[in-house]
Enzyme design. Structure first.
Site, PDB file in Angstrom:
ATOM      1  N   LYS A 210       0.795  -1.237   0.000  1.00  0.00           N
ATOM      2  CA  LYS A 210       0.000   0.000   0.000  1.00  0.00           C
ATOM      3  C   LYS A 210       0.828   1.289   0.000  1.00  0.00           C
ATOM      4  CE  LYS A 210      -2.118  -1.670   3.605  1.00  0.00           C
ATOM      5  NZ  LYS A 210      -2.993  -1.946   4.733  1.00  0.00           N
ATOM      6  N   ASP A 246      -5.689  -5.917  10.400  1.00  0.00           N
ATOM      7  CA  ASP A 246      -7.011  -5.254  10.411  1.00  0.00           C
ATOM      8  C   ASP A 246      -8.157  -6.213  10.074  1.00  0.00           C
ATOM      9  OD1 ASP A 246      -6.109  -5.409   7.795  1.00  0.00           O
ATOM     10  OD2 ASP A 246      -6.555  -3.334   7.269  1.00  0.00           O
TER      11      ASP A 246
HETATM   12  C1  GLC Z   1      -2.845  -5.039   2.398  1.00  0.00           C
HETATM   13  C2  GLC Z   1      -2.040  -5.652   3.533  1.00  0.00           C
HETATM   14  C3  GLC Z   1      -2.922  -6.479   4.441  1.00  0.00           C
HETATM   15  C4  GLC Z   1      -4.109  -5.672   4.902  1.00  0.00           C
HETATM   16  C5  GLC Z   1      -4.860  -5.091   3.716  1.00  0.00           C
HETATM   17  C6  GLC Z   1      -6.025  -4.213   4.130  1.00  0.00           C
HETATM   18  O1  GLC Z   1      -3.309  -6.047   1.585  1.00  0.00           O
HETATM   19  O2  GLC Z   1      -0.996  -6.429   3.004  1.00  0.00           O
HETATM   20  O3  GLC Z   1      -2.200  -6.945   5.556  1.00  0.00           O
HETATM   21  O4  GLC Z   1      -4.968  -6.466   5.673  1.00  0.00           O
HETATM   22  O5  GLC Z   1      -3.967  -4.329   2.932  1.00  0.00           O
HETATM   23  O6  GLC Z   1      -5.622  -3.132   4.880  1.00  0.00           O
END
Ligand code: GLC
Length: 516
Positions: A210, A246
């Site tokens: 991200k 999360d």
């Molecule tokens: C990305 C991260 C993951 C997280 C997701 C949503 O995919 O790698 O760990 O849960 O974003 O935030």
């Protein structure tokens, strides 16, 4: 008299003649005018039709059939099974399928006070959570901005900043008042990145996703890094007791309300899911296997699907372009087709293509490059078109597409024509529909794997929360792909409340003699 009457007649004749000629001329002019008008209309229409045909051709690869979705489902299912079997890099598995050391949902008997730090989405939040029994959770939180430089700089600085924010939060809310001098707050760390856990309190960051890219963090234990930053901060009495993705927070928060909630999904900046799996189905699990730990929450990290080519059959040239120009090429291939961080950029790249082919905004960029520098910024600058723009444009139902027009104007595309707006709305709808369909296909795999009479899926994230059309398309596609009873439920503040619940469940289990 005779002469004068002749004159009158002649004049009359002349007038009639003139009128006749004028009439004919007007008729002729009108006829020519109409002819020109119709000819112009026809060529315009023909032009528009060819434009639409060309646009159709460009958008076609984004339109997925159910057959293609079922192939995505089959590939994802295989990758899940492979990921559960082994972590061996030589196997080239797409999915990490991390065991999270969470074995139980909340029983309703959890109580306690927790701090939660939530890092990983569009915001960084600190929360104070009071759990007072089943469905009674009080939460007070504050969002802090993270300076962009911290996201790309040294990891230690980022963790020091988090410790500073914690101090400010405790002071502002007078949380330490009336507490004994040696009181230590328990803190749950919602850290939404791929982490390899070796306990609830040990988690090595595998890679950033991200757009984050702090140095000195990948390969290290992020719980330790946070604890060390807290300890460097004199006067902060906090121990980090749990690391929570999360998705896991979302699942826990939702399963405290819905007994059949077995899946937690985030559809926001990133796209990921976790679910309760039978430990027997996890050959690579090296932890305790006993009667009290028959299940374990698995963080799938399914955003990484496609790393070894299993999505190539649906990837478009735009997906490849986006991936190659990102800071993480060939990673998070699936996520890059779906999540809010990338949706706007996919649309932007298609628009740029259409402008370059003179289908959209014909001739505008070439004519006024210096006057319209903001207009060029949109066309050149990566990330200048947001998922929010996609959502607002795709649901523009005004007759003159005024919503679309004002959004385009606000980002520097001045005075777009009706056709421009129409085509851009078409692009937004197509890209968003593809994302919703792919997101649904993945959820369908989990619902099928769980093989239960009914499954509730707890979901959080901006795309699900604020993007109405996306949500509808997701639900509609899921119903087509999954015959089983299921429901999608918004999980409120899941990643904070749910993380506190993870810590609370762990505390309860330890008090009753189980270690995590
Ligand atoms: C990305 C991260 C993951 C997280 C997701 C949503 O995919 O790698 O760990 O849960 O974003 O935030």
């Amino acid at each position: 008299m005779a002469a004068s009457s002749n004159y009158v007649i002649e004049v009359r004749i002349d007038v009639l003649k003139t009128l006749k000629i004028a009439g004919l001329a007007t008729g002729a002019i009108a006829a020519i005018g109409l002819g020109v008008y119709y000819f112009h209309q026809r060529t315009q229409r023909a032009k528009r039709v060819t434009f639409r045909e060309e646009v159709k051709h460009i958008l076609e690869p984004f339109q997925l059939t159910d057959e293609q979705l079922r192939r995505v489902m089959a590939n994802l299912n295989t990758e899940m099974t492979n990921g559960l079997r082994s972590d061996d890099e030589r196997e080239k598995n797409d999915l990490a399928m991390f065991p999270t050391y969470v074995h139980h949902g909340p029983s309703g008997q959890e109580i306690g006070e927790y701090l939660v730090v939530d890092l990983g989405g569009s915001n960084f939040r600190v929360s104070h959570v009071n759990i007072e029994g089943r469905n009674r959770i009080r939460l007070n939180n504050k969002i802090f901005l993270i300076p962009h430089s911290l996201l790309l700089g040294e990891g230690d600085k980022l963790f020091d900043y988090i410790a500073e924010c914690l101090q400010r939060f405790i002071d502002d809310n007078k949380l330490a008042l009336h507490k004994p001098a040696d009181y230590k707050f328990d803190l749950a760390f919602t850290f939404s990145f791929p982490c390899n856990q070796t306990s609830l309190r040990q988690a090595r960051l595998v890679s950033w996703t991200k757009g984050f890219s702090c140095t000195g963090v990948v390969g290290n234990d992020v719980v330790l890094l946070l604890q060390q930053a807290i300890d460097r901060h004199k006067g902060l009495n906090i121990q980090v007791v749990a690391l929570v993705n999360d998705t896991v927070g979302t699942l826990m928060a939702c399963s405290s309300i819905y007994r059949d909630c077995k899946v937690g999904v985030i559809l926001g900046t990133g796209y990921n899911a976790c679910y309760f799996e039978n430990v027997d189905n996890v050959p690579k699990w090296k932890g305790v296997r006993d009667q009290s730990r028959k299940q374990i929450v698995i963080n799938t990290e399914w955003g990484a699907l496609g790393k070894h080519g299993c999505l190539d059959f649906i990837r478009t040239s735009v997906d490849r372009e986006l991936d190659e120009s990102s800071s993480t090429p060939n990673q998070q291939v699936f996520e890059k087709m779906i999540s809010a961080l990338y949706l706007g950029e996919i649309v932007r790249l298609i628009i740029v293509d259409l402008v370059q082919r003179s289908i959209l905004l014909p001739g505008r960029m070439q004519k006024t490059p210096s006057l319209r520098s903001d207009y060029n910024i949109f066309l050149i600058l990566r990330g200048s078109f947001y998922a929010k723009h996609v959502a607002d444009i795709e649901s523009d139902n005004t007759e003159d597409l005024s919503v679309t027009s004002s959004i385009l104007t606000s980002i520097g595309i001045h005075d777009p024509s009706y056709d421009d707006c129409y085509l851009i709305r078409e692009v937004c709808r197509t890209v968003s529909l593809r994302a919703a369909k792919l997101a649904a296909a993945a959820i369908a795999v989990l619902v099928n794997r769980l093989n239960q009479p009914s499954v509730t899926v707890g979901i959080d994230g901006t795309l699900f929360r604020h993007h109405e059309k996306f949500k509808k398309n997701l639900a509609r596609t899921l119903s087509r792909l999954v015959p089983r009873t299921h429901r999608l439920v918004l999980s409120e503040d899941g990643s904070s409340k749910g993380s506190a619940l993870v810590a609370a469940v762990d505390r309860r289990m330890r008090e009753t003699g189980f270690s995590s």
